[in-house]
Design a protein around this motif. Structure first.
Motif, PDB file in Angstrom:
ATOM      1  N   TYR A 300       4.144  -0.631   0.080  1.00 63.63           N
ATOM      2  CA  TYR A 300       4.959   0.478   0.490  1.00 63.63           C
ATOM      3  C   TYR A 300       5.609   1.444  -0.613  1.00 63.63           C
ATOM      4  O   TYR A 300       6.208   0.941  -1.469  1.00 63.63           O
ATOM      5  CB  TYR A 300       6.171  -0.297   1.152  1.00 63.63           C
ATOM      6  CG  TYR A 300       7.181   0.649   2.084  1.00 63.63           C
ATOM      7  CD1 TYR A 300       6.890   0.694   3.471  1.00 63.63           C
ATOM      8  CD2 TYR A 300       7.886   1.595   1.538  1.00 63.63           C
ATOM      9  CE1 TYR A 300       7.478   1.500   4.454  1.00 63.63           C
ATOM     10  CE2 TYR A 300       8.422   2.391   2.387  1.00 63.63           C
ATOM     11  CZ  TYR A 300       8.214   2.442   3.762  1.00 63.63           C
ATOM     12  OH  TYR A 300       8.922   3.377   4.606  1.00 63.63           O
ATOM     13  N   SER A 323       5.280   5.038   4.828  1.00 65.32           N
ATOM     14  CA  SER A 323       4.677   4.299   3.814  1.00 65.32           C
ATOM     15  C   SER A 323       3.528   5.406   3.376  1.00 65.32           C
ATOM     16  O   SER A 323       2.801   5.585   4.132  1.00 65.32           O
ATOM     17  CB  SER A 323       4.281   3.278   3.903  1.00 65.32           C
ATOM     18  OG  SER A 323       3.701   2.727   2.484  1.00 65.32           O
ATOM     19  N   LYS A 328      -2.336  -2.052   3.747  1.00 61.07           N
ATOM     20  CA  LYS A 328      -1.523  -2.515   4.818  1.00 61.07           C
ATOM     21  C   LYS A 328      -2.141  -3.951   5.082  1.00 61.07           C
ATOM     22  O   LYS A 328      -3.149  -4.414   5.045  1.00 61.07           O
ATOM     23  CB  LYS A 328      -1.344  -1.586   5.968  1.00 61.07           C
ATOM     24  CG  LYS A 328      -2.682  -1.447   6.968  1.00 61.07           C
ATOM     25  CD  LYS A 328      -2.156  -0.644   8.073  1.00 61.07           C
ATOM     26  CE  LYS A 328      -3.642  -0.506   9.026  1.00 61.07           C
ATOM     27  NZ  LYS A 328      -3.494   0.469  10.186  1.00 61.07           N
ATOM     28  N   LYS A 329      -1.085  -4.636   5.821  1.00 57.33           N
ATOM     29  CA  LYS A 329      -1.389  -5.981   6.142  1.00 57.33           C
ATOM     30  C   LYS A 329      -1.359  -6.150   7.812  1.00 57.33           C
ATOM     31  O   LYS A 329      -0.538  -5.284   8.424  1.00 57.33           O
ATOM     32  CB  LYS A 329      -0.375  -7.130   5.792  1.00 57.33           C
ATOM     33  CG  LYS A 329       1.033  -6.770   6.140  1.00 57.33           C
ATOM     34  CD  LYS A 329       1.864  -7.834   5.483  1.00 57.33           C
ATOM     35  CE  LYS A 329       3.364  -7.701   6.081  1.00 57.33           C
ATOM     36  NZ  LYS A 329       4.375  -8.450   5.473  1.00 57.33           N
ATOM     37  N   ALA A 413      -5.291   1.417   4.295  1.00 61.28           N
ATOM     38  CA  ALA A 413      -4.371   2.118   5.190  1.00 61.28           C
ATOM     39  C   ALA A 413      -4.997   3.249   5.644  1.00 61.28           C
ATOM     40  O   ALA A 413      -5.697   3.979   5.148  1.00 61.28           O
ATOM     41  CB  ALA A 413      -3.041   2.229   4.548  1.00 61.28           C
TER      42      ALA A 413
END
Length: 413
Positions: A300, A323, A328-329, A413
């Motif tokens: 982030y 962000s 990303k998760k 992302a």
């Protein structure tokens, strides 16, 4: 300060997951809030008073210093809570309290607890340092200072032999990485004005991070502020000039982020740990900085800038609301069992598919934040390439998992 005579790397801990991530990735100290009297009272899980002993013991195992953050505005009705909290922290062997209110400072000194002056007090000059040296051993300087001003202060501390209550020279701490606020040292009324939720009591609603339209009252002409969130600064990052930061004479580098996820703490602390060690063994280089910056970009961030350290007078504003992380998760499932002899973890897949070659993240209060690439897997006791919703999946792991640890897949992302 760090036992290695290097600058101390201080990590944020907003939960046991983040605390463990900090301990596993090379932090020299951690800071955390308890209950409501800290500047991240609403943005983190926050520890309770009963967690103090556990925090202290986990830190002691790794020889890491622990700092209780108690730096909000304090009212009369808070004083008994403050007293109880400080006594419990002292009893649990918490290293120090980070304070900004004189009541907290006086109470901590009264029970012989080490005091660190919070950035909320806006320490910007040597005379202020002299004053607070009567009570505090470490002071966080205002985030609005340049490195030249910081160096001037650290030089004068040595020259004038300014010592804290512990008999050592006052140590200087500055923020090295993480979110910045448009207000001077976070003193802002926007959230209180719009939501009756005070930033100065740790309950900021982050109005500054939103998108706004400006209207000319005379003509009704509207301007949408495109590509710039004019009250939302980019995140601070000092990694690319860390050599200059260390040369300024500071003793402690603080990483902001008690409201951020454990993988953020793991990645940022690991990266700054490598960079600090590299400075001291004379291998700090532009090539390494490029690799480290790539790592910092995966978690982030609102974009990066150097803060005011290099002499900039105005902030750099973010051009996104959230962000800019490159990764990303996504939630996959949870841990159900660990087989210690085989070093195998079992997970129940509840959402997203995972397959061989995927990068996964496991988080938990004792596990912290652990990442790895899947190179083999069993699904429902059979060798497989992929696991989908409803499957029981077992993976060979280089770390232990616990019941209900969360399993995520890391994606672009």
């Amino acid at each position: 300060m760090s036992i290695h005579n290097k600058i101390e790397l201080m990590a944020p801990a907003g939960s046991f997951e983040s605390l463990q991530a900090a301990l596993d990735n090379g932090a020299d100290s951690v800071y955390f809030g308890v209950e409501q009297l800290n500047m991240r009272a609403r943005s983190t899980v926050n520890f309770t008073i009963d967690d103090l002993a556990e925090i202290a013991s986990r830190c002691a195992v790794k020889n890491v210093r622990s700092y209780l953050t108690l730096n909000t505005i304090i009212y009369d009705h808070d004083l008994s809570v403050v007293k109880t909290l400080l006594n419990k922290a002292k009893e649990a062997n918490i290293t120090a309290v980070i304070a900004s209110d004189q009541a907290v400072i006086a109470m901590a000194r009264g029970i012989g607890m080490e005091v660190h002056i919070s950035t909320q007090l806006n320490v910007t000059n040597i005379e202020t340092i002299k004053f607070y040296s009567l009570f505090a051993d470490t002071m966080v300087l205002s985030r609005e200072l340049s490195l030249r001003q910081v160096k001037n202060i650290t030089d004068q501390i040595k020259k004038e032999d300014i010592k804290g209550p512990n008999g050592n020279l006052v140590e200087i701490e500055i923020f090295g990485h993480g979110a910045l606020c448009m207000a001077v040292s976070g003193k802002c009324y926007l959230s209180l004005h719009s939501n009756n939720s005070s930033a100065n009591r740790g309950a900021c609603k982050q109005n500054c991070r939103k998108k706004y339209t400006v209207i000319d009252q005379e003509t009704g002409f509207e301007i949408e502020l495109d590509n710039e969130y004019m009250m939302s600064p980019k995140d601070l990052c000092t990694l690319d000039f860390l050599d200059q930061v260390i040369d300024s004479g500071i003793q402690v580098l603080k990483i902001e982020g008690r409201g951020r996820a454990p993988e953020y703490v793991a990645t940022v602390i690991k990266t700054y740990r490598e960079a600090i060690d590299s400075y001291y063994d004379n291998t700090f280089s532009k090539e390494k900085v490029a690799i480290w910056m790539e790592a910092l970009n995966t978690v982030y961030n609102r974009g990066f800038w150097s803060g005011y350290y290099l002499g900039q007078e105005l902030g750099e504003w973010s051009d996104v609301s959230g962000s800019m992380a490159t990764q990303k998760k996504v939630y996959v499932g949870k841990g159900t069992h660990f087989f210690p002899k085989a070093a195998v973890g079992q997970f129940k897949i509840e959402a997203y598919d995972i397959k061989i070659g995927d990068k996964i993240l496991v988080t938990g209060p004792s596990t912290g934040s652990q990442e790895m690439i899947i190179d083999e897997m069993y699904v429902n006791d059979t060798v497989a390439e992929k696991a989908t919703k409803g499957d029981d999946c077992t993976l060979k792991l280089p770390f232990k998992i616990r019941m209900s640890d969360k399993l995520y897949k890391i994606v672009e992302a």
